[in-house]
Design an enzyme around this catalytic site. Sequence first.
Site, PDB file in Angstrom:
ATOM      1  N   ASN A  87      -8.645   1.702   9.916  1.00 38.97           N
ATOM      2  CA  ASN A  87      -7.865   1.386  11.102  1.00 38.97           C
ATOM      3  C   ASN A  87      -8.431   2.103  12.328  1.00 38.97           C
ATOM      4  O   ASN A  87      -8.923   1.485  13.269  1.00 38.97           O
ATOM      5  CB  ASN A  87      -6.402   1.772  10.878  1.00 38.97           C
ATOM      6  CG  ASN A  87      -5.476   1.368  12.023  1.00 38.97           C
ATOM      7  OD1 ASN A  87      -4.272   1.399  11.884  1.00 38.97           O
ATOM      8  ND2 ASN A  87      -5.996   0.968  13.169  1.00 38.97           N
ATOM      9  N   THR A  88      -8.395   3.437  12.299  1.00 38.17           N
ATOM     10  CA  THR A  88      -8.765   4.222  13.470  1.00 38.17           C
ATOM     11  C   THR A  88     -10.180   3.917  13.962  1.00 38.17           C
ATOM     12  O   THR A  88     -10.427   3.855  15.172  1.00 38.17           O
ATOM     13  CB  THR A  88      -8.629   5.721  13.167  1.00 38.17           C
ATOM     14  OG1 THR A  88      -7.316   5.986  12.671  1.00 38.17           O
ATOM     15  CG2 THR A  88      -8.867   6.564  14.407  1.00 38.17           C
ATOM     16  N   GLY A 104      -8.180   9.387   9.979  1.00 42.07           N
ATOM     17  CA  GLY A 104      -8.426   9.498  11.403  1.00 42.07           C
ATOM     18  C   GLY A 104      -9.524  10.458  11.805  1.00 42.07           C
ATOM     19  O   GLY A 104      -9.781  10.640  12.998  1.00 42.07           O
ATOM     20  N   LYS A 108       0.852  -1.181   0.000  1.00 41.78           N
ATOM     21  CA  LYS A 108       0.000   0.000   0.000  1.00 41.78           C
ATOM     22  C   LYS A 108       0.893   1.238   0.000  1.00 41.78           C
ATOM     23  O   LYS A 108       1.695   1.440   0.907  1.00 41.78           O
ATOM     24  CB  LYS A 108      -0.921   0.030   1.223  1.00 41.78           C
ATOM     25  CG  LYS A 108      -1.780   1.295   1.274  1.00 41.78           C
ATOM     26  CD  LYS A 108      -2.474   1.481   2.602  1.00 41.78           C
ATOM     27  CE  LYS A 108      -3.116   2.863   2.682  1.00 41.78           C
ATOM     28  NZ  LYS A 108      -3.691   3.160   4.010  1.00 41.78           N
ATOM     29  N   ALA A 145      -9.647   5.718   4.470  1.00 36.80           N
ATOM     30  CA  ALA A 145      -9.551   6.881   5.356  1.00 36.80           C
ATOM     31  C   ALA A 145     -10.887   7.580   5.525  1.00 36.80           C
ATOM     32  O   ALA A 145     -11.627   7.783   4.572  1.00 36.80           O
ATOM     33  CB  ALA A 145      -8.513   7.893   4.877  1.00 36.80           C
ATOM     34  N   GLY A 146     -11.174   7.930   6.786  1.00 38.65           N
ATOM     35  CA  GLY A 146     -12.337   8.742   7.103  1.00 38.65           C
ATOM     36  C   GLY A 146     -13.546   8.002   7.618  1.00 38.65           C
ATOM     37  O   GLY A 146     -14.469   8.614   8.141  1.00 38.65           O
TER      38      GLY A 146
END
Length: 268
Positions: free
Chosen positions: A215-216, A167, A106, A193-194
């Site tokens: 992830n977050t 995040g 990635k 993301a997001g």
Amino acid sequence: MKPHENLDPLLIAGKPYTSRLLVGTGKYKDFAETRAAVDASGAQIVTVAIRRTNIGQNPNEPSLLDAIPPSQYTLLPNTAGCYSADDAVRTLRLARELLDGHELVKLEVLGDPRTLYPNVVETIAAAKTLVSEGFKVMVYTSDDPIIAKQLEEIGCVAVMPLASLIGSGMGILNPWNLQIIIENAKVPVLVDAGVGTASDAAIAMELGCDGVLMNTAIATAKNPVLMGAAMKKAVEAGRDAFLACRMPKKLYSAAPSSPTAGLITPAA
């Protein structure tokens, strides 16, 4: 249909995966929690930040590979924390050495440490080098349809536009750009993301995304394992809804949802 046969696999670089949810390994309290949340999510592709996580480069420290062994998961080394094409390329060359020639990676090249917005100029430069060296590049990018198409034409095996900032948990801020990217792409498109909660993941899949990487949203939830399980269901439900093709939206409809023919009517 054979038992456990998946008729709707996610194909990345020609390899099928039964899960369309990809997860990261950062921000957990320990490797045990990481493993439990990954298992709950059902993810088969797991991202690893090479600059922040020990996968053997520090032999005297615990290794993530003990909790997330390559024999059970497809590891996806990433370049989180890189701000130039040169840094990203060096990082993934190191990952290939540490992981015995592993090619699926990635790529992300960030523009600044405050927003973590992608630097698309450096991303394109890094992608060209990595593809020429035989890497199979899944690339994090902005939600610009032109940039996404350029990255596909360079040879990236998947494009991964942001839904909102890394995040942030803000969800999908521009579904229209995502739809343009999806309609024009000949490689998998994954939101990266997001995503903040399960409904964000479901919406991404309902738009037609091939998968979601996060992830977050899982790691910083109060109960990461439960959130991992919720995200698994959301991605599956969103994919099913996309394949089912939703009903048209209408301002109102005079047609009742139940049949009216043959009903008993009151006597005059």
